[in-house]
Design a protein around this motif. Sequence first.
Motif, mmCIF file in Angstrom:
data_model
loop_
_atom_site.group_PDB
_atom_site.id
_atom_site.type_symbol
_atom_site.label_atom_id
_atom_site.label_comp_id
_atom_site.label_asym_id
_atom_site.label_seq_id
_atom_site.Cartn_x
_atom_site.Cartn_y
_atom_site.Cartn_z
ATOM 1 N N GLY A 406 22.367 32.937 -22.561
ATOM 2 C CA GLY A 406 22.686 32.402 -23.875
ATOM 3 C C GLY A 406 22.393 33.365 -25.001
ATOM 4 N N ILE A 407 22.562 34.666 -24.745
ATOM 5 C CA ILE A 407 22.373 35.643 -25.812
ATOM 6 C C ILE A 407 23.667 36.421 -26.021
ATOM 7 N N ALA A 408 23.762 37.060 -27.165
ATOM 8 C CA ALA A 408 24.967 37.796 -27.531
ATOM 9 C C ALA A 408 25.134 39.022 -26.639
ATOM 10 N N PHE A 409 26.366 39.550 -26.618
ATOM 11 C CA PHE A 409 26.661 40.711 -25.772
ATOM 12 C C PHE A 409 27.647 41.629 -26.482
ATOM 13 N N CYS A 410 27.462 42.924 -26.300
ATOM 14 C CA CYS A 410 28.405 43.930 -26.802
ATOM 15 C C CYS A 410 28.730 44.894 -25.670
ATOM 16 N N ASP A 411 30.011 45.034 -25.350
ATOM 17 C CA ASP A 411 30.461 45.932 -24.281
ATOM 18 C C ASP A 411 30.540 47.353 -24.823
ATOM 19 N N HIS A 412 29.678 48.221 -24.313
ATOM 20 C CA HIS A 412 29.679 49.627 -24.735
ATOM 21 C C HIS A 412 30.035 50.521 -23.548
ATOM 22 N N ASN A 413 30.782 49.945 -22.612
ATOM 23 C CA ASN A 413 31.107 50.673 -21.397
ATOM 24 C C ASN A 413 32.562 51.120 -21.429
ATOM 25 N N HIS A 414 33.095 51.536 -20.277
ATOM 26 C CA HIS A 414 34.402 52.167 -20.261
ATOM 27 C C HIS A 414 35.589 51.214 -20.315
ATOM 28 N N GLU A 415 35.355 49.901 -20.237
ATOM 29 C CA GLU A 415 36.489 48.981 -20.291
ATOM 30 C C GLU A 415 36.917 48.635 -21.718
ATOM 31 N N ARG A 416 36.113 48.964 -22.703
ATOM 32 C CA ARG A 416 36.393 48.513 -24.078
ATOM 33 C C ARG A 416 37.699 49.090 -24.620
ATOM 34 N N LYS A 417 38.274 48.372 -25.553
ATOM 35 C CA LYS A 417 39.577 48.730 -26.092
ATOM 36 C C LYS A 417 39.527 49.144 -27.560
ATOM 37 N N HIS A 418 38.332 49.215 -28.143
ATOM 38 C CA HIS A 418 38.220 49.672 -29.527
ATOM 39 C C HIS A 418 37.132 50.734 -29.607
ATOM 40 N N ALA A 419 37.342 51.710 -30.496
ATOM 41 C CA ALA A 419 36.444 52.860 -30.598
ATOM 42 C C ALA A 419 35.088 52.443 -31.150
ATOM 43 N N LEU A 420 34.020 52.933 -30.522
ATOM 44 C CA LEU A 420 32.664 52.716 -31.016
ATOM 45 C C LEU A 420 32.006 54.027 -31.415
ATOM 46 N N GLY A 421 32.731 55.143 -31.262
ATOM 47 C CA GLY A 421 32.220 56.446 -31.653
ATOM 48 C C GLY A 421 32.717 56.847 -33.032
ATOM 49 N N GLY A 422 32.014 57.801 -33.642
ATOM 50 C CA GLY A 422 32.426 58.302 -34.944
ATOM 51 C C GLY A 422 32.152 57.328 -36.071
ATOM 52 N N TYR A 423 32.590 57.700 -37.264
ATOM 53 C CA TYR A 423 32.368 56.831 -38.427
ATOM 54 C C TYR A 423 33.172 55.538 -38.312
ATOM 55 N N GLU A 424 34.381 55.630 -37.765
ATOM 56 C CA GLU A 424 35.165 54.418 -37.528
ATOM 57 C C GLU A 424 34.451 53.495 -36.547
ATOM 58 N N GLY A 425 33.775 54.106 -35.567
ATOM 59 C CA GLY A 425 33.040 53.325 -34.583
ATOM 60 C C GLY A 425 31.860 52.581 -35.178
ATOM 61 N N VAL A 426 31.263 53.141 -36.230
ATOM 62 C CA VAL A 426 30.168 52.444 -36.915
ATOM 63 C C VAL A 426 30.660 51.109 -37.454
ATOM 64 N N VAL A 427 31.830 51.124 -38.055
ATOM 65 C CA VAL A 427 32.425 49.902 -38.600
ATOM 66 C C VAL A 427 32.712 48.908 -37.476
ATOM 67 N N ASN A 428 33.354 49.384 -36.406
ATOM 68 C CA ASN A 428 33.711 48.496 -35.291
ATOM 69 C C ASN A 428 32.481 47.915 -34.606
ATOM 70 N N PHE A 429 31.477 48.767 -34.367
ATOM 71 C CA PHE A 429 30.262 48.318 -33.686
ATOM 72 C C PHE A 429 29.513 47.297 -34.536
ATOM 73 N N THR A 430 29.390 47.581 -35.829
ATOM 74 C CA THR A 430 28.672 46.668 -36.723
ATOM 75 C C THR A 430 29.351 45.303 -36.758
ATOM 76 N N ARG A 431 30.650 45.299 -36.871
ATOM 77 C CA ARG A 431 31.387 44.036 -36.906
ATOM 78 C C ARG A 431 31.250 43.274 -35.594
ATOM 79 N N GLU A 432 31.331 44.003 -34.480
ATOM 80 C CA GLU A 432 31.230 43.326 -33.185
ATOM 81 C C GLU A 432 29.842 42.729 -32.982
ATOM 82 N N VAL A 433 28.809 43.494 -33.313
ATOM 83 C CA VAL A 433 27.442 42.993 -33.171
ATOM 84 C C VAL A 433 27.233 41.770 -34.058
ATOM 85 N N ASN A 434 27.729 41.831 -35.282
ATOM 86 C CA ASN A 434 27.570 40.704 -36.197
ATOM 87 C C ASN A 434 28.287 39.457 -35.677
#
Length: 448
Positions: A406-434
Amino acid sequence: MDSGVLQERADSIIIKRSGDHGCRQMDCEKASVAGSVSQRACVYCGARVVLNPITDAYHIIHGPIGCASYTWDIRGSLTSDSDLFRQSYSTDLREKDIIFGGAEKLKRAIDEIAITKQAKLIFVYATCIVGVIGDDIEAVCREAEEKHGIRVIPVKAPGFSGTKSQGYKLACDAIMNLIGNSPYKDIKKQGVNILGDFNLAGEIWLIKKYLKKIGIPVVSTITGDSSYASLMKAPSAALNVVQCAGSSVYLAKQMEETFGIPYFRVSFFGVEDTSQSIMHVAEAIGSEATIQQARVFTESEREKSLLFLKRYLPHFEGKKAAIYVGGGFKAISLIRQFREMGIDTVVVGTQTGKKEDYEVIENLVKPNTVILDDTNPAELEMFMRKMHADILVGGVKERPLAYKLGIAFCDHNHERKHALGGYEGVVNFTREVNLSLNSPVWNCLAGR
Protein backbone atom coordinates in the motif's frame (compact mmCIF):
# COMPACT_ATOMS: atom_id res chain seq x y z
CA MET A 1 20.43 -8.28 12.78
CA ASP A 2 16.62 -8.25 12.61
CA SER A 3 14.80 -11.57 12.77
CA GLY A 4 13.56 -12.75 9.41
CA VAL A 5 16.94 -12.28 7.71
CA LEU A 6 18.84 -15.39 6.64
CA GLN A 7 22.12 -15.72 8.55
CA GLU A 8 24.02 -15.94 5.26
CA ARG A 9 22.59 -12.54 4.30
CA ALA A 10 23.56 -10.72 7.50
CA ASP A 11 26.79 -9.25 6.12
CA SER A 12 24.98 -7.88 3.05
CA ILE A 13 22.73 -5.65 5.16
CA ILE A 14 24.06 -2.55 6.88
CA ILE A 15 22.20 -0.13 9.13
CA LYS A 16 24.06 3.15 9.21
CA ARG A 17 25.00 4.32 12.67
CA SER A 18 26.15 7.82 13.52
CA GLY A 19 29.89 8.01 12.88
CA ASP A 20 29.99 4.41 11.66
CA HIS A 21 31.54 3.23 8.39
CA GLY A 22 30.11 -0.27 8.22
CA CYS A 23 29.65 -0.30 4.46
CA ARG A 24 33.36 -0.83 4.01
CA GLN A 25 32.64 -4.36 5.19
CA MET A 26 29.56 -4.77 2.98
CA ASP A 27 29.48 -8.30 1.58
CA CYS A 28 28.70 -7.80 -2.11
CA GLU A 29 29.71 -8.76 -5.68
CA LYS A 30 29.03 -12.44 -5.12
CA ALA A 31 26.46 -15.06 -6.11
CA SER A 32 23.00 -14.78 -4.59
CA VAL A 33 22.27 -16.87 -1.50
CA ALA A 34 20.45 -20.04 -2.49
CA GLY A 35 16.82 -19.97 -1.39
CA SER A 36 16.57 -16.22 -0.82
CA VAL A 37 14.67 -15.55 -4.09
CA SER A 38 17.00 -12.76 -5.20
CA GLN A 39 15.61 -10.05 -7.48
CA ARG A 40 18.85 -10.09 -9.47
CA ALA A 41 18.77 -11.24 -13.12
CA CYS A 42 21.07 -13.88 -14.64
CA VAL A 43 24.34 -13.65 -16.61
CA TYR A 44 22.61 -14.04 -19.96
CA CYS A 45 20.15 -11.25 -19.15
CA GLY A 46 23.02 -8.93 -18.15
CA ALA A 47 24.73 -9.51 -21.49
CA ARG A 48 21.58 -9.23 -23.56
CA VAL A 49 20.29 -5.98 -22.12
CA VAL A 50 23.61 -4.23 -22.81
CA LEU A 51 23.90 -5.44 -26.41
CA ASN A 52 20.23 -5.42 -27.35
CA PRO A 53 19.90 -1.65 -28.11
CA ILE A 54 22.38 -1.89 -31.03
CA THR A 55 19.75 -1.00 -33.60
CA ASP A 56 20.86 -2.98 -36.65
CA ALA A 57 22.23 -6.09 -34.92
CA TYR A 58 20.60 -9.53 -34.98
CA HIS A 59 20.49 -11.49 -31.73
CA ILE A 60 20.30 -15.30 -31.83
CA ILE A 61 19.51 -16.90 -28.49
CA HIS A 62 20.96 -20.40 -28.54
CA GLY A 63 18.74 -22.11 -26.03
CA PRO A 64 15.10 -22.77 -25.11
CA ILE A 65 12.51 -20.30 -26.37
CA GLY A 66 11.85 -19.04 -22.84
CA CYS A 67 15.26 -17.35 -22.69
CA ALA A 68 14.49 -15.37 -25.84
CA SER A 69 11.07 -14.31 -24.62
CA TYR A 70 12.46 -13.24 -21.24
CA THR A 71 14.64 -10.51 -22.70
CA TRP A 72 12.79 -9.69 -25.91
CA ASP A 73 11.86 -6.03 -26.23
CA ILE A 74 12.03 -5.47 -22.47
CA ARG A 75 13.83 -2.15 -22.69
CA GLY A 76 12.22 1.15 -23.54
CA SER A 77 15.18 1.88 -25.85
CA LEU A 78 14.29 4.14 -28.76
CA THR A 79 15.89 4.26 -32.20
CA SER A 80 16.40 6.98 -34.79
CA ASP A 81 17.03 4.46 -37.58
CA SER A 82 16.73 0.67 -37.78
CA ASP A 83 14.45 -1.24 -35.43
CA LEU A 84 15.89 -4.70 -35.98
CA PHE A 85 16.72 -4.92 -32.29
CA ARG A 86 12.98 -5.15 -31.62
CA GLN A 87 13.07 -8.68 -33.06
CA SER A 88 14.39 -11.73 -31.27
CA TYR A 89 15.61 -15.03 -32.73
CA SER A 90 16.03 -18.36 -31.01
CA THR A 91 17.23 -21.84 -31.89
CA ASP A 92 14.43 -23.14 -29.62
CA LEU A 93 16.39 -26.09 -28.28
CA ARG A 94 14.27 -29.16 -27.41
CA GLU A 95 14.89 -32.48 -25.66
CA LYS A 96 16.39 -34.05 -28.78
CA ASP A 97 18.88 -31.19 -29.11
CA ILE A 98 19.92 -31.62 -25.48
CA ILE A 99 20.84 -35.23 -26.20
CA PHE A 100 22.49 -34.89 -29.61
CA GLY A 101 23.73 -31.29 -29.43
CA GLY A 102 22.43 -28.09 -30.96
CA ALA A 103 25.43 -26.86 -32.97
CA GLU A 104 23.96 -27.86 -36.35
CA LYS A 105 20.73 -26.10 -35.51
CA LEU A 106 22.69 -22.96 -34.64
CA LYS A 107 24.59 -23.12 -37.94
CA ARG A 108 21.34 -23.26 -39.87
CA ALA A 109 19.93 -20.34 -37.89
CA ILE A 110 22.96 -18.17 -38.64
CA ASP A 111 22.87 -19.13 -42.33
CA GLU A 112 19.19 -18.22 -42.56
CA ILE A 113 19.65 -14.77 -41.01
CA ALA A 114 22.88 -14.02 -42.88
CA ILE A 115 21.34 -14.89 -46.25
CA THR A 116 17.70 -13.86 -45.98
CA LYS A 117 18.21 -10.77 -43.81
CA GLN A 118 21.54 -9.64 -45.31
CA ALA A 119 22.82 -9.12 -41.78
CA LYS A 120 25.99 -7.14 -41.05
CA LEU A 121 26.28 -8.09 -37.38
CA ILE A 122 25.00 -11.09 -35.41
CA PHE A 123 25.41 -11.83 -31.71
CA VAL A 124 25.01 -15.45 -30.60
CA TYR A 125 24.21 -16.06 -26.92
CA ALA A 126 24.90 -19.33 -25.14
CA THR A 127 22.29 -19.90 -22.41
CA CYS A 128 22.26 -22.26 -19.41
CA ILE A 129 21.41 -25.40 -21.33
CA VAL A 130 24.22 -24.76 -23.83
CA GLY A 131 26.63 -24.38 -20.94
CA VAL A 132 25.55 -27.86 -19.79
CA ILE A 133 25.66 -29.71 -23.14
CA GLY A 134 28.83 -27.91 -24.29
CA ASP A 135 28.04 -26.70 -27.83
CA ASP A 136 31.13 -24.91 -29.19
CA ILE A 137 29.48 -21.65 -30.25
CA GLU A 138 32.85 -19.95 -30.75
CA ALA A 139 33.79 -22.44 -33.47
CA VAL A 140 30.36 -22.08 -35.09
CA CYS A 141 30.69 -18.28 -35.12
CA ARG A 142 34.21 -18.38 -36.61
CA GLU A 143 33.01 -20.69 -39.36
CA ALA A 144 30.01 -18.44 -40.06
CA GLU A 145 32.20 -15.33 -40.31
CA GLU A 146 34.42 -17.00 -42.89
CA LYS A 147 31.43 -18.34 -44.81
CA HIS A 148 29.38 -15.13 -44.98
CA GLY A 149 32.01 -12.41 -44.59
CA ILE A 150 30.17 -10.69 -41.73
CA ARG A 151 30.72 -10.29 -37.98
CA VAL A 152 29.23 -13.13 -35.93
CA ILE A 153 30.20 -12.67 -32.29
CA PRO A 154 29.73 -15.34 -29.59
CA VAL A 155 28.58 -14.36 -26.11
CA LYS A 156 29.12 -17.29 -23.74
CA ALA A 157 26.59 -16.35 -21.08
CA PRO A 158 25.07 -19.39 -19.34
CA GLY A 159 22.84 -17.89 -16.67
CA PHE A 160 24.26 -20.04 -13.87
CA SER A 161 27.92 -19.08 -14.53
CA GLY A 162 27.98 -16.00 -12.31
CA THR A 163 25.97 -12.86 -11.61
CA LYS A 164 24.33 -10.22 -13.76
CA SER A 165 27.57 -8.22 -13.51
CA GLN A 166 29.40 -11.05 -15.26
CA GLY A 167 26.90 -10.69 -18.11
CA TYR A 168 27.80 -6.99 -18.35
CA LYS A 169 31.47 -7.92 -18.72
CA LEU A 170 30.72 -10.48 -21.42
CA ALA A 171 28.78 -7.83 -23.35
CA CYS A 172 31.71 -5.43 -23.02
CA ASP A 173 34.07 -8.13 -24.28
CA ALA A 174 31.77 -8.64 -27.28
CA ILE A 175 31.87 -4.90 -28.06
CA MET A 176 35.67 -4.89 -27.84
CA ASN A 177 35.68 -7.91 -30.14
CA LEU A 178 33.64 -5.83 -32.59
CA ILE A 179 35.60 -2.55 -32.47
CA GLY A 180 39.08 -3.90 -31.72
CA ASN A 181 40.21 -3.69 -35.35
CA SER A 182 38.26 -0.56 -36.22
CA PRO A 183 39.74 1.46 -39.11
CA TYR A 184 39.13 4.59 -36.97
CA LYS A 185 41.42 3.58 -34.10
CA ASP A 186 44.42 5.50 -35.46
CA ILE A 187 42.47 8.62 -36.43
CA LYS A 188 43.07 11.81 -34.45
CA LYS A 189 40.89 11.84 -31.35
CA GLN A 190 37.82 14.11 -31.24
CA GLY A 191 34.52 14.31 -29.34
CA VAL A 192 33.12 11.95 -26.71
CA ASN A 193 31.58 8.51 -26.48
CA ILE A 194 28.63 8.02 -24.12
CA LEU A 195 28.84 4.60 -22.46
CA GLY A 196 26.22 2.84 -20.38
CA ASP A 197 23.17 4.71 -21.64
CA PHE A 198 20.57 2.64 -23.46
CA ASN A 199 18.38 5.50 -24.74
CA LEU A 200 15.50 4.59 -22.49
CA ALA A 201 12.62 6.84 -23.53
CA GLY A 202 15.08 8.83 -25.66
CA GLU A 203 17.37 9.94 -22.80
CA ILE A 204 20.54 9.73 -24.85
CA TRP A 205 19.06 12.25 -27.29
CA LEU A 206 18.72 14.68 -24.38
CA ILE A 207 22.36 14.23 -23.42
CA LYS A 208 23.50 14.69 -27.02
CA LYS A 209 21.39 17.84 -27.23
CA TYR A 210 23.06 19.29 -24.12
CA LEU A 211 26.56 18.53 -25.40
CA LYS A 212 25.74 19.95 -28.83
CA LYS A 213 24.61 23.21 -27.21
CA ILE A 214 28.00 23.65 -25.58
CA GLY A 215 29.90 22.64 -28.73
CA ILE A 216 31.01 19.08 -27.94
CA PRO A 217 30.29 16.38 -30.57
CA VAL A 218 29.24 12.85 -29.65
CA VAL A 219 31.17 10.26 -31.66
CA SER A 220 29.37 7.11 -30.58
CA THR A 221 26.78 5.95 -28.07
CA ILE A 222 27.22 2.58 -26.41
CA THR A 223 24.76 1.13 -26.81
CA GLY A 224 21.60 3.26 -26.93
CA ASP A 225 20.57 4.18 -30.50
CA SER A 226 23.89 2.82 -31.77
CA SER A 227 24.59 0.92 -34.98
CA TYR A 228 27.34 -1.24 -36.38
CA ALA A 229 28.79 1.74 -38.26
CA SER A 230 28.62 4.18 -35.34
CA LEU A 231 30.20 1.71 -32.91
CA MET A 232 33.16 1.28 -35.25
CA LYS A 233 33.87 5.03 -34.90
CA ALA A 234 34.12 4.82 -31.11
CA PRO A 235 37.95 4.42 -31.00
CA SER A 236 38.35 7.91 -32.55
CA ALA A 237 36.85 9.71 -29.51
CA ALA A 238 38.90 11.84 -27.12
CA LEU A 239 36.93 10.88 -24.02
CA ASN A 240 34.54 8.25 -22.70
CA VAL A 241 31.82 9.30 -20.26
CA VAL A 242 30.13 6.47 -18.40
CA GLN A 243 26.50 6.82 -17.32
CA CYS A 244 25.76 3.30 -16.04
CA ALA A 245 28.93 2.41 -14.18
CA GLY A 246 27.90 -1.16 -13.41
CA SER A 247 27.52 -2.14 -17.05
CA SER A 248 30.23 -0.08 -18.73
CA VAL A 249 33.19 0.90 -16.54
CA TYR A 250 34.77 -2.43 -17.50
CA LEU A 251 34.46 -1.45 -21.19
CA ALA A 252 35.81 2.05 -20.50
CA LYS A 253 38.89 0.54 -18.85
CA GLN A 254 39.46 -1.77 -21.82
CA MET A 255 39.13 1.13 -24.26
CA GLU A 256 41.56 3.20 -22.21
CA GLU A 257 44.10 0.39 -22.28
CA THR A 258 43.61 -0.46 -25.97
CA PHE A 259 42.89 2.93 -27.57
CA GLY A 260 44.26 5.37 -24.99
CA ILE A 261 40.84 6.97 -24.37
CA PRO A 262 40.47 8.32 -20.80
CA TYR A 263 37.13 8.03 -19.02
CA PHE A 264 35.18 9.21 -16.02
CA ARG A 265 31.76 8.48 -14.58
CA VAL A 266 28.83 10.85 -14.99
CA SER A 267 25.19 10.94 -13.96
CA PHE A 268 22.39 12.77 -15.72
CA PHE A 269 19.80 12.12 -13.00
CA GLY A 270 18.81 15.13 -10.92
CA VAL A 271 19.61 18.83 -11.22
CA GLU A 272 23.00 18.87 -9.51
CA ASP A 273 24.37 15.67 -11.04
CA THR A 274 23.31 16.70 -14.55
CA SER A 275 24.88 20.14 -14.20
CA GLN A 276 28.11 18.80 -12.70
CA SER A 277 28.43 16.14 -15.40
CA ILE A 278 28.05 18.65 -18.24
CA MET A 279 30.63 20.94 -16.65
CA HIS A 280 33.01 18.02 -16.08
CA VAL A 281 32.87 17.07 -19.77
CA ALA A 282 33.39 20.69 -20.87
CA GLU A 283 36.38 21.13 -18.55
CA ALA A 284 37.91 17.82 -19.66
CA ILE A 285 38.04 18.41 -23.44
CA GLY A 286 36.51 21.81 -24.18
CA SER A 287 38.04 25.19 -24.92
CA GLU A 288 37.57 28.23 -22.68
CA ALA A 289 34.65 29.24 -24.88
CA THR A 290 33.10 25.79 -24.48
CA ILE A 291 33.50 25.91 -20.71
CA GLN A 292 31.83 29.32 -20.60
CA GLN A 293 28.96 28.08 -22.78
CA ALA A 294 28.55 25.11 -20.47
CA ARG A 295 28.52 27.35 -17.41
CA VAL A 296 25.85 29.64 -18.86
CA PHE A 297 23.73 26.70 -20.06
CA THR A 298 23.86 24.73 -16.79
CA GLU A 299 23.15 27.77 -14.63
CA SER A 300 20.12 28.67 -16.73
CA GLU A 301 18.75 25.11 -16.67
CA ARG A 302 19.52 24.72 -12.98
CA GLU A 303 17.56 27.85 -12.08
CA LYS A 304 14.56 26.75 -14.14
CA SER A 305 14.61 23.24 -12.63
CA LEU A 306 14.89 24.47 -9.04
CA LEU A 307 12.08 26.95 -9.62
CA PHE A 308 9.93 24.08 -10.86
CA LEU A 309 10.89 21.90 -7.86
CA LYS A 310 10.03 24.67 -5.41
CA ARG A 311 6.33 24.36 -6.29
CA TYR A 312 6.31 20.70 -5.23
CA LEU A 313 8.34 20.85 -2.02
CA PRO A 314 5.27 21.32 0.24
CA HIS A 315 3.78 18.10 -1.21
CA PHE A 316 6.90 16.10 -0.27
CA GLU A 317 7.39 17.36 3.28
CA GLY A 318 8.03 14.51 5.71
CA LYS A 319 7.98 11.81 3.02
CA LYS A 320 10.40 8.88 3.07
CA ALA A 321 11.75 6.89 0.11
CA ALA A 322 13.03 3.37 -0.44
CA ILE A 323 15.29 2.69 -3.43
CA TYR A 324 16.10 -0.68 -4.99
CA VAL A 325 17.75 -0.49 -8.40
CA GLY A 326 20.32 -2.35 -10.49
CA GLY A 327 23.52 -0.36 -10.06
CA GLY A 328 25.17 1.58 -7.26
CA PHE A 329 25.73 4.74 -9.26
CA LYS A 330 22.01 5.07 -10.06
CA ALA A 331 21.16 4.58 -6.38
CA ILE A 332 23.59 7.36 -5.47
CA SER A 333 22.00 9.70 -8.02
CA LEU A 334 18.51 8.91 -6.74
CA ILE A 335 19.49 9.64 -3.14
CA ARG A 336 20.76 13.05 -4.26
CA GLN A 337 17.69 13.67 -6.38
CA PHE A 338 15.33 12.84 -3.52
CA ARG A 339 17.34 15.17 -1.29
CA GLU A 340 16.76 17.97 -3.82
CA MET A 341 13.03 17.21 -3.47
CA GLY A 342 13.12 17.29 0.33
CA ILE A 343 12.55 13.53 0.65
CA ASP A 344 14.73 11.39 2.95
CA THR A 345 15.95 8.00 1.74
CA VAL A 346 15.45 5.44 4.52
CA VAL A 347 16.08 2.17 2.63
CA VAL A 348 18.48 1.80 -0.31
CA GLY A 349 19.77 -1.26 -2.12
CA THR A 350 21.21 -2.45 -5.42
CA GLN A 351 21.56 -5.67 -7.37
CA THR A 352 25.15 -5.14 -8.55
CA GLY A 353 26.67 -2.43 -6.33
CA LYS A 354 30.35 -2.47 -5.41
CA LYS A 355 32.05 -1.76 -2.09
CA GLU A 356 33.03 1.76 -3.19
CA ASP A 357 29.41 2.46 -4.18
CA TYR A 358 28.19 1.48 -0.74
CA GLU A 359 30.80 3.70 0.91
CA VAL A 360 29.43 6.68 -1.05
CA ILE A 361 25.85 5.68 -0.21
CA GLU A 362 26.70 5.48 3.48
CA ASN A 363 28.16 8.98 3.43
CA LEU A 364 25.06 10.37 1.70
CA VAL A 365 22.29 8.91 3.86
CA LYS A 366 21.23 9.77 7.39
CA PRO A 367 21.80 7.54 10.46
CA ASN A 368 19.53 4.48 10.76
CA THR A 369 19.16 4.18 6.98
CA VAL A 370 19.09 0.53 5.88
CA ILE A 371 21.56 -0.35 3.08
CA LEU A 372 21.07 -3.64 1.22
CA ASP A 373 22.98 -5.62 -1.40
CA ASP A 374 21.12 -8.11 -3.63
CA THR A 375 18.10 -8.18 -1.36
CA ASN A 376 15.03 -10.38 -1.65
CA PRO A 377 11.33 -9.44 -1.40
CA ALA A 378 10.97 -10.62 2.20
CA GLU A 379 13.84 -8.43 3.39
CA LEU A 380 12.78 -5.44 1.31
CA GLU A 381 9.22 -5.67 2.64
CA MET A 382 10.38 -5.99 6.23
CA PHE A 383 12.66 -2.96 6.12
CA MET A 384 10.20 -0.78 4.19
CA ARG A 385 7.62 -1.50 6.88
CA LYS A 386 10.07 -0.89 9.69
CA MET A 387 11.29 2.42 8.22
CA HIS A 388 7.79 3.57 7.20
CA ALA A 389 8.72 4.23 3.56
CA ASP A 390 6.13 6.18 1.59
CA ILE A 391 7.41 5.35 -1.91
CA LEU A 392 9.57 2.68 -3.52
CA VAL A 393 11.66 3.41 -6.60
CA GLY A 394 12.59 0.21 -8.43
CA GLY A 395 11.83 -1.98 -11.41
CA VAL A 396 9.04 -4.16 -12.70
CA LYS A 397 9.76 -6.93 -10.17
CA GLU A 398 9.37 -4.54 -7.22
CA ARG A 399 6.11 -2.92 -8.33
CA PRO A 400 3.77 -5.67 -6.97
CA LEU A 401 5.58 -5.58 -3.62
CA ALA A 402 5.02 -1.83 -3.24
CA TYR A 403 1.35 -2.06 -4.13
CA LYS A 404 0.86 -5.03 -1.80
CA LEU A 405 2.20 -2.90 1.04
CA GLY A 406 0.00 0.00 0.00
CA ILE A 407 2.81 2.43 -0.76
CA ALA A 408 3.56 4.51 -3.83
CA PHE A 409 5.84 3.27 -6.60
CA CYS A 410 7.99 4.83 -9.33
CA ASP A 411 9.41 2.70 -12.16
CA HIS A 412 13.02 3.73 -12.76
CA ASN A 413 13.93 0.63 -14.72
CA HIS A 414 14.22 -0.20 -18.41
CA GLU A 415 10.51 -0.66 -19.16
CA ARG A 416 9.58 3.00 -18.62
CA LYS A 417 8.29 5.07 -21.50
CA HIS A 418 9.17 8.59 -20.34
CA ALA A 419 12.60 10.14 -19.79
CA LEU A 420 13.83 10.47 -16.20
CA GLY A 421 17.32 11.69 -17.11
CA GLY A 422 18.47 15.24 -17.74
CA TYR A 423 16.64 18.44 -16.89
CA GLU A 424 13.51 17.21 -18.66
CA GLY A 425 13.73 14.10 -16.51
CA VAL A 426 13.67 16.21 -13.35
CA VAL A 427 10.25 17.50 -14.38
CA ASN A 428 8.96 14.03 -15.30
CA PHE A 429 10.32 12.36 -12.15
CA THR A 430 8.97 15.07 -9.85
CA ARG A 431 5.51 14.87 -11.38
CA GLU A 432 5.46 11.08 -11.25
CA VAL A 433 6.58 10.95 -7.62
CA ASN A 434 4.00 13.57 -6.67
CA LEU A 435 1.15 11.80 -8.47
CA SER A 436 2.05 8.46 -6.93
CA LEU A 437 2.78 9.71 -3.40
CA ASN A 438 -0.28 11.92 -3.14
CA SER A 439 -2.82 9.75 -4.94
CA PRO A 440 -6.16 9.65 -3.08
CA VAL A 441 -6.22 5.87 -3.52
CA TRP A 442 -3.95 5.45 -0.48
CA ASN A 443 -6.68 6.93 1.74
CA CYS A 444 -8.88 3.97 0.84
CA LEU A 445 -6.48 1.37 2.23
CA ALA A 446 -7.06 0.15 5.76
CA GLY A 447 -4.19 0.64 8.15
CA ARG A 448 -2.27 3.16 6.05
